[in-house]
Scaffold this motif. Structure first.
Motif, PDB file in Angstrom:
ATOM      1  N   LEU A 296       0.839  -1.190   0.000  1.00 51.52           N
ATOM      2  CA  LEU A 296       0.000   0.000   0.000  1.00 51.52           C
ATOM      3  C   LEU A 296       0.880   1.247   0.000  1.00 51.52           C
ATOM      4  CD1 LEU A 296      -2.774  -1.033   2.574  1.00 51.52           C
ATOM      5  CD2 LEU A 296      -2.779  -1.274   0.083  1.00 51.52           C
ATOM      6  N   ILE A 297       0.648   2.104  -0.992  1.00 51.55           N
ATOM      7  CA  ILE A 297       1.390   3.349  -1.146  1.00 51.55           C
ATOM      8  C   ILE A 297       0.420   4.510  -1.002  1.00 51.55           C
ATOM      9  CG2 ILE A 297       2.894   4.701  -2.645  1.00 51.55           C
ATOM     10  CD1 ILE A 297       4.117   2.021  -1.888  1.00 51.55           C
ATOM     11  N   ASP A 298       0.722   5.448  -0.107  1.00 53.33           N
ATOM     12  CA  ASP A 298      -0.132   6.620   0.087  1.00 53.33           C
ATOM     13  C   ASP A 298      -0.267   7.356  -1.248  1.00 53.33           C
ATOM     14  OD1 ASP A 298      -0.863   9.459   0.678  1.00 53.33           O
ATOM     15  OD2 ASP A 298      -0.845   8.717   2.743  1.00 53.33           O
ATOM     16  N   ALA A 299      -1.484   7.476  -1.743  1.00 52.52           N
ATOM     17  CA  ALA A 299      -1.706   8.045  -3.068  1.00 52.52           C
ATOM     18  C   ALA A 299      -1.501   9.551  -3.107  1.00 52.52           C
ATOM     19  CB  ALA A 299      -3.122   7.710  -3.543  1.00 52.52           C
ATOM     20  N   LYS A 300      -1.402  10.189  -1.951  1.00 52.30           N
ATOM     21  CA  LYS A 300      -1.189  11.636  -1.913  1.00 52.30           C
ATOM     22  C   LYS A 300       0.280  11.983  -1.759  1.00 52.30           C
ATOM     23  CE  LYS A 300      -2.871  15.829   0.372  1.00 52.30           C
ATOM     24  NZ  LYS A 300      -3.780  16.366   1.442  1.00 52.30           N
ATOM     25  N   THR A 301       0.974  11.240  -0.891  1.00 50.66           N
ATOM     26  CA  THR A 301       2.379  11.547  -0.611  1.00 50.66           C
ATOM     27  C   THR A 301       3.354  10.632  -1.341  1.00 50.66           C
ATOM     28  OG1 THR A 301       2.512  10.057   1.309  1.00 50.66           O
ATOM     29  CG2 THR A 301       1.663  12.294   1.686  1.00 50.66           C
TER      30      THR A 301
END
Length: 378
Positions: A296-301
């Motif tokens: 899971l990769i933070d889609a904002k940062t």
């Protein structure tokens, strides 16, 4: 076995077989071309120019922009790679939770970004056969119904083994008693086919039943594991501007160096919550390529959030899906699957014939008793 026990098993075998046979015939007939679905799909795919092994793949964000230009107004949903060709597919839809039949697919050359002809989710003969095979075009209720038919088939197989196992042990394998009457020859044929397809039919029936509950299992996983991460973003809207997809995939590669990306889910699709890219990594063997590891990769940062382990029930689901269609052994195993499928069709037809020529229950129970005692039948 006592007569009452034989009768009970006979009735179980009779009615489970009768209820599921027509649907099993449908599943076998539609499943036959689906076993070769990948090969059939490749026949209709365009010729893709090969590239040098060290060629630099095109930036994924550029690939997504190209796909969206094909379908103005859509949003990106999934990005994936074909392990057998230098292509990237991008699924788009009118909204983040667009169901598969309403998605659009853009197929792009992995290096040049050339737009290639691509089959859509909801068109073609194979799509029709797939929907007929999985849910009868009824959605989840249809899937669950077909799963119940698969379980009934498993019960019919086991009850048939209990009834005719003792008799089969006293006969030479493949014996067909053609000299007495036609029904006995059909019964012998039915029993022989049942023995030959026994293991395969149980595997396919059980894995098929497991596959029909894929949607509830995925929803349970999303609620159980993704809900934990979603709680950290409570009250926050889905990000309007997303971090670089290319950077997110590179971060996932660094987090799982022994694996390769299989596909990426965008926020809102249900596979990675509302605030994350879900980069689903896979191994390099026939077994490990089915056991996805989500990153899971933070889609904002663009920062790494978590690498959750899939629960056991999701691993069982992922392993059962390719086993159902014989995908583990490439073409040789698929050919074996197809041959066993044809034998199962013959088994079902012989069972229908025996039901038409069934006679009374007491007569059939007496026949089984005599066969088990003397190796023959009246």
């Amino acid at each position: 076995m006592q007569r009452a026990t034989i009768k009970a098993w006979f009735l179980i075998h009779k009615w489970t077989s009768l209820v599921c046979t027509l649907f099993l015939l449908l599943l076998c007939l539609t499943g036959l071309p689906l076993v070769f679905g990948e090969e059939i799909a490749h026949l209709s795919e365009p010729e893709v120019a090969t590239t040098a092994a060290d060629a630099t793949p095109r930036d994924l964000d550029a690939q997504v922009r190209t796909a969206l230009a094909q379908y103005p107004g859509d949003v990106p949903l999934f990005v994936g790679w074909d392990p057998d060709a230098p292509t990237v597919y991008v699924n788009t839809g009118a909204r983040p939770d667009t169901p598969p039949p309403q998605m659009h697919t853009a197929l792009l050359h992995a290096t040049t970004g050339e737009v290639l002809p691509a089959a859509q989710f909801n068109e073609g003969v194979m799509y029709f056969l797939y929907r007929l095979h999985t849910d009868l075009f009824l959605g989840l209720p249809g899937m669950l119904f077909m799963g119940a038919m698969g379980l009934l088939f498993a019960v019919a197989i086991i009850s048939g083994l209990v009834l005719y196992g003792p008799f089969m042990r006293k006969q030479r394998f493949g014996t067909l008693r053609t000299g007495r009457n036609r029904r006995l020859a059909w019964l012998d044929l039915h029993n022989v086919l049942g023995v030959v397809t026994l293991g395969w039919a149980l595997v396919v029936g059980v894995t098929g039943a497991i596959n029909t509950i894929a949607k509830p299992l995925e929803q349970a996983w999303q609620s159980e594991q993704l809900g934990e991460f979603a709680a950290r973003y409570a009250g926050q809207p889905r990000p309007a501007t997303l971090a670089s997809l290319q950077a997110a995939v590179e971060t996932a590669r660094a987090a799982e160096p022994g694996m390769r990306p299989a596909f990426v889910s965008f926020p809102g699709t249900g596979y990675s919550g509302d605030h994350h890219y879900g980069v689903f990594m896979q191994g390099n063997t026939a077994l490990t390529e089915r056991l996805y590891r989500p990153v899971l990769i933070d889609a904002k940062t663009g920062e790494l959030t978590a690498q959750p382990q899939l629960p056991a029930y999701m691993s069982v689901l992922l392993l059962s899906q390719p086993l159902h269609f014989g995908d583990y052994g490439k073409l040789p195993l698929k050919v074996l699957w197809a041959l066993l499928d044809l034998l199962t069709i013959a088994l079902l037809i012989s069972g229908l014939y025996l039901w038409v020529k069934r006679g009374s229950t007491d007569a059939r129970v007496t026949e089984i008793e005599r066969a088990a005692q003397h190796g023959g039948a009246a």
